[in-house]
Design an enzyme around this catalytic site. Structure first.
Site, PDB file in Angstrom:
ATOM      1  N   GLY A   1       0.737  -1.266   0.000  1.00  0.00           N
ATOM      2  CA  GLY A   1       0.000   0.000   0.000  1.00  0.00           C
ATOM      3  C   GLY A   1       0.761   1.306   0.000  1.00  0.00           C
ATOM      4  O   GLY A   1       0.129   2.360   0.008  1.00  0.00           O
TER       5      GLY A   1
ATOM      6  N   GLY B   1       2.607   2.661  -2.414  1.00  0.00           N
ATOM      7  CA  GLY B   1       2.934   3.170  -3.748  1.00  0.00           C
ATOM      8  C   GLY B   1       2.230   4.469  -4.113  1.00  0.00           C
ATOM      9  O   GLY B   1       1.135   4.761  -3.639  1.00  0.00           O
TER      10      GLY B   1
ATOM     11  N   CYS C   1      -0.958   3.687  -5.865  1.00  0.00           N
ATOM     12  CA  CYS C   1      -1.665   2.567  -5.240  1.00  0.00           C
ATOM     13  C   CYS C   1      -2.843   3.102  -4.430  1.00  0.00           C
ATOM     14  O   CYS C   1      -2.716   4.124  -3.769  1.00  0.00           O
ATOM     15  CB  CYS C   1      -0.667   1.860  -4.332  1.00  0.00           C
ATOM     16  SG  CYS C   1      -1.427   0.840  -3.092  1.00  0.00           S
TER      17      CYS C   1
HETATM   18  P1  5GP Z   1       6.127   4.069  -6.007  1.00  0.00           P
HETATM   19  O1  5GP Z   1       7.618   3.976  -6.152  1.00  0.00           O
HETATM   20  O2  5GP Z   1       5.478   4.640  -7.218  1.00  0.00           O
HETATM   21  O3  5GP Z   1       5.720   4.761  -4.747  1.00  0.00           O
HETATM   22  O4  5GP Z   1       5.612   2.566  -5.848  1.00  0.00           O
HETATM   23  C1  5GP Z   1       5.819   1.606  -6.850  1.00  0.00           C
HETATM   24  C2  5GP Z   1       5.173   0.316  -6.417  1.00  0.00           C
HETATM   25  O5  5GP Z   1       3.753   0.472  -6.247  1.00  0.00           O
HETATM   26  C3  5GP Z   1       5.264  -0.808  -7.412  1.00  0.00           C
HETATM   27  O6  5GP Z   1       6.533  -1.393  -7.491  1.00  0.00           O
HETATM   28  C4  5GP Z   1       4.195  -1.760  -6.918  1.00  0.00           C
HETATM   29  O7  5GP Z   1       4.632  -2.570  -5.853  1.00  0.00           O
HETATM   30  C5  5GP Z   1       3.150  -0.798  -6.386  1.00  0.00           C
HETATM   31  N1  5GP Z   1       2.035  -0.677  -7.327  1.00  0.00           N
HETATM   32  C6  5GP Z   1       2.076  -0.434  -8.659  1.00  0.00           C
HETATM   33  N2  5GP Z   1       0.847  -0.369  -9.193  1.00  0.00           N
HETATM   34  C7  5GP Z   1       0.004  -0.608  -8.171  1.00  0.00           C
HETATM   35  C8  5GP Z   1      -1.436  -0.698  -8.093  1.00  0.00           C
HETATM   36  O8  5GP Z   1      -2.164  -0.499  -9.060  1.00  0.00           O
HETATM   37  N3  5GP Z   1      -1.947  -0.997  -6.865  1.00  0.00           N
HETATM   38  C9  5GP Z   1      -1.141  -1.206  -5.783  1.00  0.00           C
HETATM   39  N4  5GP Z   1      -1.724  -1.527  -4.622  1.00  0.00           N
HETATM   40  N5  5GP Z   1       0.197  -1.086  -5.815  1.00  0.00           N
HETATM   41  C10 5GP Z   1       0.751  -0.805  -6.998  1.00  0.00           C
END
Ligand code: 5GP
Length: 349
Positions: A179, A181, A184
């Site tokens: 959670g 992301g 996300c």
């Molecule tokens: P960020 O670096 O953008 O904060 O987080 C990237 C991570 O968010 C990804 O590697 C993956 O684990 C997570 N993520 C990507 N797309 C989604 C999504 O649609 N839903 C959720 N719950 N997590 C996501």
């Protein structure tokens, strides 16, 4: 009902306390690290900052940019075997990419075919949104048995007991993050999650006891967060949003009010599900969103900012190597991390 009362922390709850340091210059800091693994006998050397296996960041173009710094890319799973073959012929370094797979029988078959493309492919990223399902453990074991020397990254989880279970099932590196992301929405949609800094610290403690490693995944919004993730005990740090919006990122380039933006979306967003499966399945609600991020040009200055930030963090606490950062890090809990008075007047970031 059960409530855990002790406070769990995320990146914005802490700062790294500076300490006396013998380092003369940031250039003295070594960001490369050599890894050995609990299952695979293969070693991996490089800078353990990783592009996320999202179709907007786990691209071949991103891999080529990151490999020039010795960094790793978990390739997005929708690339075909043929595309992978062509990319390796075209200069993508097999030692700096991981092939991504889900946890179904088809995923297993596709993983086998992709790994057969080159014996230099030595890493796989087994990625599911919810790494708590029992059958995911069975899948990790199945891949481990089929590929004893493969470096297996598996997740996502956010607590110590499941980290241990994954390492015991055959994972070399456990991917940690439920959670956090940037795109996300799981925490909003399902109310499920775990603050990322504490998740890293708890899971690292569990994995390291078994000779395994953890890859912090999600929640880094600035280079300082990457340093905090390493300081908390992450062996690898995976980035999505920080790498979005560049030439090497996927997503359409759109123009709005004379400014350019690139589309960036979660892999469980409506946009991703419609793109790859034609619809959002009836039993599901999207757990990701689509955003437009300002177009940022080539990735190189962003990579330099991340690596420069990490070197700086190491030099502030006396860590000669990225590997030493956790033992040199003391966090202070804070109520405010940055002074944002001129936030909306930034010329560039
Ligand atoms: P960020 O670096 O953008 O904060 O987080 C990237 C991570 O968010 C990804 O590697 C993956 O684990 C997570 N993520 C990507 N797309 C989604 C999504 O649609 N839903 C959720 N719950 N997590 C996501």
């Amino acid at each position: 009902m059960h409530i855990e009362d002790d406070l769990k922390l995320t990146f914005d709850d802490v700062l790294i306390r500076p300490k006396r340091s013998r380092l003369k210059s940031r250039a003295d800091v070594t960001l490369e690290r050599e890894f050995t693994f609990p299952h695979s006998d293969v070693t991996w050397s490089g800078i353990p900052v990783v592009a996320a296996n999202m179709d907007t960041t786990g691209t071949f173009a991103m891999a080529q940019a990151l490999q020039s710094h010795g960094m790793l890319t978990c390739l997005q799973k929708f690339y075909s075997v043929r595309e992978l073959e062509q990319a390796l012929d075209g200069g993508v370094d097999a030692h700096h990419v991981a092939v991504t797979a889900g946890s179904t029988d088809e995923s297993f078959a596709l993983l086998e075919r992709k790994l057969a493309v080159s014996s230099d492919l030595q890493m796989a990223c087994l990625d599911v949104a919810n790494g708590y399902r029992e059958e995911f453990l069975d899948f990790v074991t199945r891949v481990r048995e089929a590929f004893p020397q493969l470096i297996i990254i598996a997740g996502n989880v956010a607590t110590r007991e499941m980290t241990e279970a994954l390492v015991l099932a055959g994972a070399d590196v456990v991917k940690v993050g439920i959670g956090p992301g940037s795109v996300c929405t799981t925490r909003k949609v399902a109310g499920v999650g775990y603050p990322q800094l504490s998740a890293i610290s708890d899971c690292a403690d569990a994995a390291h006891g078994l000779g395994g490693h953890v890859m912090s995944d999600g929640g880094c919004a600035a280079p300082g967060d990457v340093a905090k993730a390493f300081g908390a005990g992450a062996d690898f740090v995976m980035l999505g949003g920080m790498l979005a919006g560049h030439d090497e990122s996927g997503g359409e380039l759109v123009e709005q009010d004379g400014r350019q933006f690139k589309s960036f979306y979660g892999m469980s967003s409506r946009k991703a599900m419609e793109t790859y499966f034609g619809e959002v399945a009836k039993h599901r609600a999207p757990e990701g969103k689509e955003v437009r991020v300002p177009y940022r040009g080539p990735i190189e200055p962003t990579l330099q900012a991340i690596l420069g930030g990490l070197r700086s963090a190491c030099s502030y606490v006396g860590a000669w190597r990225i590997k030493d950062l956790p033992k040199c890090t003391t966090f202070v809990r804070v109520t405010r991390t940055t002074n944002d008075v001129y936030k909306s007047f930034d010329v560039a970031d």
